[in-house]
Design a protein around this motif. Structure first.
Motif, mmCIF file in Angstrom:
data_model
loop_
_atom_site.group_PDB
_atom_site.id
_atom_site.type_symbol
_atom_site.label_atom_id
_atom_site.label_comp_id
_atom_site.label_asym_id
_atom_site.label_seq_id
_atom_site.Cartn_x
_atom_site.Cartn_y
_atom_site.Cartn_z
ATOM 1 N N ALA A 160 0.802 -1.105 0.017
ATOM 2 C CA ALA A 160 -0.026 0.044 -0.157
ATOM 3 C C ALA A 160 1.074 1.229 0.179
ATOM 4 C CB ALA A 160 -0.955 0.077 1.193
ATOM 5 N N VAL A 161 0.452 2.157 -0.816
ATOM 6 C CA VAL A 161 1.155 3.523 -0.846
ATOM 7 C C VAL A 161 0.287 4.592 -0.728
ATOM 8 C CG1 VAL A 161 2.284 5.102 -2.542
ATOM 9 C CG2 VAL A 161 2.845 2.759 -2.571
ATOM 10 N N VAL A 162 0.745 5.411 0.617
ATOM 11 C CA VAL A 162 -0.163 6.511 0.999
ATOM 12 C C VAL A 162 0.480 7.885 0.645
ATOM 13 C CG1 VAL A 162 -1.104 7.550 3.072
ATOM 14 C CG2 VAL A 162 -1.147 5.139 2.931
ATOM 15 N N VAL A 163 -0.025 8.451 -0.159
ATOM 16 C CA VAL A 163 0.543 9.721 -0.656
ATOM 17 C C VAL A 163 -0.153 10.911 0.139
ATOM 18 C CG1 VAL A 163 0.963 11.199 -2.731
ATOM 19 C CG2 VAL A 163 0.615 8.737 -2.987
ATOM 20 N N GLY A 164 0.510 11.303 1.210
ATOM 21 C CA GLY A 164 0.051 12.277 2.224
ATOM 22 C C GLY A 164 0.552 12.158 3.647
ATOM 23 N N ARG A 165 0.741 13.032 4.359
ATOM 24 C CA ARG A 165 1.178 12.681 5.674
ATOM 25 C C ARG A 165 0.810 13.436 6.768
ATOM 26 N NH1 ARG A 165 7.448 15.428 4.745
ATOM 27 N NH2 ARG A 165 6.764 17.183 3.580
ATOM 28 N N SER A 166 -0.284 13.721 6.621
ATOM 29 C CA SER A 166 -0.985 14.899 7.703
ATOM 30 C C SER A 166 -1.450 13.812 9.055
ATOM 31 C CB SER A 166 -2.427 15.237 7.031
ATOM 32 O OG SER A 166 -3.274 14.183 7.009
ATOM 33 N N ARG A 167 -1.553 14.836 10.152
ATOM 34 C CA ARG A 167 -1.758 14.010 11.306
ATOM 35 C C ARG A 167 -3.060 13.121 11.331
ATOM 36 N NH1 ARG A 167 0.744 17.393 16.129
ATOM 37 N NH2 ARG A 167 -0.932 16.385 17.157
ATOM 38 N N THR A 185 4.073 2.089 2.278
ATOM 39 C CA THR A 185 5.093 3.364 2.124
ATOM 40 C C THR A 185 4.196 4.571 2.124
ATOM 41 O OG1 THR A 185 6.320 1.934 0.603
ATOM 42 C CG2 THR A 185 6.611 4.016 0.212
ATOM 43 N N ILE A 186 4.997 5.520 2.819
ATOM 44 C CA ILE A 186 4.317 6.705 2.778
ATOM 45 C C ILE A 186 5.212 7.776 2.036
ATOM 46 C CG2 ILE A 186 3.694 8.583 4.538
ATOM 47 C CD1 ILE A 186 3.638 6.589 6.774
ATOM 48 N N CYS A 187 4.502 8.452 1.160
ATOM 49 C CA CYS A 187 5.026 9.198 0.235
ATOM 50 C C CYS A 187 4.233 10.640 0.318
ATOM 51 C CB CYS A 187 4.862 8.973 -1.286
ATOM 52 S SG CYS A 187 5.605 7.299 -1.663
ATOM 53 N N HIS A 188 4.738 11.768 -0.390
ATOM 54 C CA HIS A 188 4.102 12.901 -0.076
ATOM 55 C C HIS A 188 4.526 13.985 -1.083
ATOM 56 C CE1 HIS A 188 8.332 13.820 1.213
ATOM 57 N NE2 HIS A 188 7.823 12.838 2.276
ATOM 58 N N SER A 189 4.022 15.180 -1.064
ATOM 59 C CA SER A 189 4.449 15.971 -2.313
ATOM 60 C C SER A 189 5.803 16.046 -2.694
ATOM 61 C CB SER A 189 3.651 17.348 -2.074
ATOM 62 O OG SER A 189 4.117 18.091 -0.874
ATOM 63 N N ARG A 190 6.537 16.071 -1.546
ATOM 64 C CA ARG A 190 8.181 16.167 -1.902
ATOM 65 C C ARG A 190 8.955 14.803 -2.268
ATOM 66 N NH1 ARG A 190 10.014 21.223 2.415
ATOM 67 N NH2 ARG A 190 8.214 22.444 1.940
ATOM 68 N N THR A 191 8.330 13.902 -2.321
ATOM 69 C CA THR A 191 8.950 12.511 -2.875
ATOM 70 C C THR A 191 9.258 12.751 -4.235
ATOM 71 O OG1 THR A 191 7.704 11.454 -1.271
ATOM 72 C CG2 THR A 191 8.420 9.995 -2.965
ATOM 73 N N THR A 192 10.726 12.435 -4.202
ATOM 74 C CA THR A 192 11.117 12.709 -5.490
ATOM 75 C C THR A 192 10.983 11.683 -6.522
ATOM 76 O OG1 THR A 192 13.108 11.807 -4.892
ATOM 77 C CG2 THR A 192 13.234 14.091 -4.499
ATOM 78 N N ASP A 193 10.599 10.711 -6.296
ATOM 79 C CA ASP A 193 10.312 9.459 -7.068
ATOM 80 C C ASP A 193 8.776 8.762 -7.294
ATOM 81 O OD1 ASP A 193 10.849 8.417 -4.891
ATOM 82 O OD2 ASP A 193 11.912 6.702 -5.409
ATOM 83 N N VAL A 205 -3.439 5.284 -1.475
ATOM 84 C CA VAL A 205 -4.503 5.976 -1.068
ATOM 85 C C VAL A 205 -3.914 7.553 -1.092
ATOM 86 C CG1 VAL A 205 -5.600 6.765 1.106
ATOM 87 C CG2 VAL A 205 -5.066 4.557 0.977
ATOM 88 N N ALA A 206 -4.570 8.434 -1.805
ATOM 89 C CA ALA A 206 -3.891 9.635 -2.126
ATOM 90 C C ALA A 206 -4.849 10.648 -1.227
ATOM 91 C CB ALA A 206 -4.490 10.084 -3.727
ATOM 92 N N ALA A 207 -4.076 11.405 -0.374
ATOM 93 C CA ALA A 207 -4.453 12.242 0.539
ATOM 94 C C ALA A 207 -3.720 13.317 0.790
ATOM 95 C CB ALA A 207 -4.740 11.300 1.749
ATOM 96 N N VAL A 208 -3.139 14.084 -0.337
ATOM 97 C CA VAL A 208 -2.152 14.980 -0.496
ATOM 98 C C VAL A 208 -2.648 16.458 -0.587
ATOM 99 C CG1 VAL A 208 -1.551 14.957 -2.743
ATOM 100 C CG2 VAL A 208 0.165 15.427 -0.909
ATOM 101 N N GLY A 209 -4.087 16.520 -1.123
ATOM 102 C CA GLY A 209 -4.625 17.899 -1.014
ATOM 103 C C GLY A 209 -4.188 18.788 -2.348
ATOM 104 N N ARG A 210 -3.806 17.857 -3.275
ATOM 105 C CA ARG A 210 -3.372 18.830 -4.719
ATOM 106 C C ARG A 210 -4.345 18.135 -5.811
ATOM 107 N NH1 ARG A 210 3.119 19.720 -5.194
ATOM 108 N NH2 ARG A 210 3.388 20.904 -3.363
ATOM 109 N N PRO A 211 -4.889 18.877 -6.416
ATOM 110 C CA PRO A 211 -5.650 18.160 -7.583
ATOM 111 C C PRO A 211 -4.893 17.455 -8.635
ATOM 112 C CG PRO A 211 -5.796 20.813 -7.688
ATOM 113 C CD PRO A 211 -4.819 20.300 -6.412
#
Length: 278
Positions: A160-167, A185-193, A205-211
């Motif tokens: 599972a890859v979660v894109v976003g790291r909010s509390r 794996t936890i990724c976010h908007s600054r993950t380079t790859d 699971v996309a939870a980063v708040g960017r369209p």
């Protein structure tokens, strides 16, 4: 591709909550109660609170709305939340966020008694959720788990890859999936790859708040895609059309994660009422 229909799953969950609320009210002589604290004049927050109050009414949960002004201080908000925590008539407390910028949101959240933290925002709730101890999950991640369960999506052994790291979304989402034996794996908007990491995922699971940050071409064929984003114009964090062509299951926006969040809030309010008794 098949739809993870949050509207249908939420309707089933709320019907069950309604039965529990009716039984509780008959047994104890009082309805379960959710108190909502709203600070300031943000139009979206007022809309969300009204929606939650309507859902409460539909299932037989009493709602109490506490409104505080735009200039409210952290100390004033903490005092209001502590008063609700001490009120035996209140089973659950929801502090609607965001709050005005002068307020320390963390301190306000921590003023909620863990036994009434039905929105799952306190440190105590995060710890309990992470270690499968009694407590309350953050409502959006908890709702996502209920949605996956409703469609028999098994996470054991999946990547599972979660894109976003909010509390209140990304981090608790990762913990809940880890507890179900997924490799997370936890990724976010600054993950380079980011594209490469998403392409490896059996569940995204996309939870980063960017369209439409997560592009459809990144999705591994057959993957499950959960879009927890909601942006202007009913656009999620995933490029829906292209992702739907590759995914085995996908949530729509709207109508996917959102209804499950509110339904989970009310289910956890019911859990609190039953644990606390009369």
């Amino acid at each position: 591709m098949a739809i993870l229909d949050g509207q249908a799953a939420a309707a089933d969950l709320l019907a069950h909550v309604g039965l529990r609320a009716a039984e509780f009210t008959e047994r104890t002589g009082r309805a379960p109660m959710l108190a909502t604290v709203l600070v300031g004049s943000d139009p979206a927050s007022h809309t969300y609170v009204k929606m939650k109050q309507n859902r409460c009414r539909q299932v037989g949960i009493e709602s109490r709305r506490v409104e505080l002004g735009q200039e409210t201080t952290t100390e004033e908000l903490v005092a209001a939340v502590e008063a609700l925590s001490a009120d035996d008539a209140v089973d659950g407390i929801l502090l609607q966020h965001p709050v005005p910028p002068q307020i320390d949101e963390h301190l306000a959240f921590e003023a909620i008694s863990p036994e009434k933290d039905v929105d799952g925002v306190t440190l105590a709730s995060f710890a309990a959720m992470s270690f499968s101890e009694p407590g309350y999950a953050s409502c959006t991640p908890g709702g996502i788990m209920r949605l996956l369960d409703a469609y028999d999506v098994d996470l054991a052994g999946k990547h599972a890859v979660v894109v976003g790291r909010s509390r209140i979304l990304g981090k608790p989402m990762a913990m809940l999936m880890l507890e179900r034996n997924a490799t997370v794996t936890i990724c976010h908007s600054r993950t380079t790859d980011l594209a490469d990491r998403v392409a490896e995922a059996d569940v995204v699971v996309a939870a980063v708040g960017r369209p439409e940050l997560v592009r459809g071409a990144w999705i591994k064929p057959g993957a499950v895609v959960v879009d927890a984003g909601y942006n202007a114009g009913n656009v999620g964090d995933v490029e829906y059309g292209a992702a739907a062509e590759r995914a085995s299951w996908i949530t729509p926006v709207p109508g996917g994660v959102g209804p499950m969040t509110i339904a989970t809030l009310l289910a956890q309010t019911m859990d609190s009422a039953e644990r606390r008794g009369a």
